[in-house]
Design an enzyme around this catalytic site. Structure first.
Site: not given
Ligand code: AMP
Length: 283
Positions: A37, A150, A154, A188
């Site tokens: 991030h 990653k 998306q 996660r």
């Protein structure tokens, strides 16, 4: 000084004010931030004088059987990381109702790009993603928004949405940030036991073995997919999918070239991890 806004109204206003001084870059996240991030925040910082980070665990992209309730959260830690990466402000809605007010009923429905891979395994997932990202683009009217490879599917789904709906925000993709042993950073990963953490490197190993066979001349997509499955299973992972597809339309490739991507999803215990990479690349 990093500021925190907690309502959609204040977020819109903060973005409006920022755009008076120049361009605005957006980094949408679900929080529990890691170096993947912050690499997006730093890249955004190069692109625009103001960087807005959003932190929102978006309920509409989780199916009822998924991990919405236990998704890891650490707002204080996230704010410190945003400040260190020199974000300008953070929008962390105080409740889901800020994004989904009472009576909410309008969604963005993506097309065929969202039907394979994770879209096939997680029905409605990309509808939720597109809806929340379209709202973040509408509130911020950001010039550009940064997403990680990653979550490659998306990235291409959002890029297509922004183009199809003329949203006016340029969608920028950035490379995957990995641990020393190759595991892609993910919020996660916090779910993994020590044993599962050891097994999780199997995704990176699968990518490595498939790339190695490709570099030795193998061009048969089916054979390379079987290699990926073997490597994942050897590491104790339960394969969700291992597929070779092109990186633009995400079409299945039976004969591969260096731009073809291997897409992986696998369970380590109850935790589902994803990874991907082009056959002709090494990182
Ligand atoms: P998330 O908080 O998981 O929704 O991710 C927010 C953004 O960070 C998405 O654009 C992700 O693709 C990106 N991201 C997550 N993990 C990584 C990583 N290891 N490297 C680069 N970007 C990442």
């Amino acid at each position: 000084m990093l500021s925190l806004v907690r309502t959609a109204h204040d977020f819109r206003r903060a973005c409006q004010e920022a755009r008076v001084d120049g361009s605005l870059a957006l980094v949408p996240t679900m929080g529990y931030l890691h170096d993947g991030h912050t690499s997006l925040i730093r890249a955004a910082r190069q692109a625009a004088p103001t960087v807005a980070v959003t932190i929102f665990v978006n309920p509409t992209q989780f199916a009822p059987n998924e991990d919405l309730a236990r998704y890891p959260r650490d707002l204080d830690g996230d704010l410190a990381k945003c400040a260190a990466a020199r974000a300008s402000f953070v929008f962390a809605p105080s409740s889901p109702g800020e994004m989904y007010p009472p009576g909410f009923q309008t969604y963005v429905e993506p097309g065929p790009l969202a039907q394979s891979l994770c879209g096939g395994r997680r029905p409605g997932h990309f509808r939720g993603v597109c809806t929340v990202v379209a709202k973040l683009f509408a509130l911020s009217r950001a010039d550009c928004a940064f997403f990680g490879e990653k979550d490659y599917q998306q990235l291409v789904v959002i890029r297509r949405m922004a183009r199809d709906l003329s949203l006016g925000t340029d969608v920028v993709g950035r490379p995957i940030v990995r641990e020393k042993d190759g595991l892609a950073l993910s919020s996660r990963n916090a779910y993994l036991s020590a044993e599962e953490r050891g097994q999780a490197v199997g995704l990176w190993c699968a990518l490595g073995e498939v790339r190695a066979r490709f570099s030795r001349g193998e061009r048969d997509g089916g054979a390379l997919e079987r290699t990926a499955i073997e490597v994942l299973e050897r590491h104790g992972a339960r394969v969700d999918y291992a597929e070779l597809r092109d990186g633009v339309e995400l079409q299945r490739r039976e004969v591969v070239d260096e731009s073809t991507r291997l897409f992986l999803a696998a369970f380590l215990g109850k935790t589902r991890l994803i990874d991907n990479g082009a056959l002709g690349e090494s990182g």
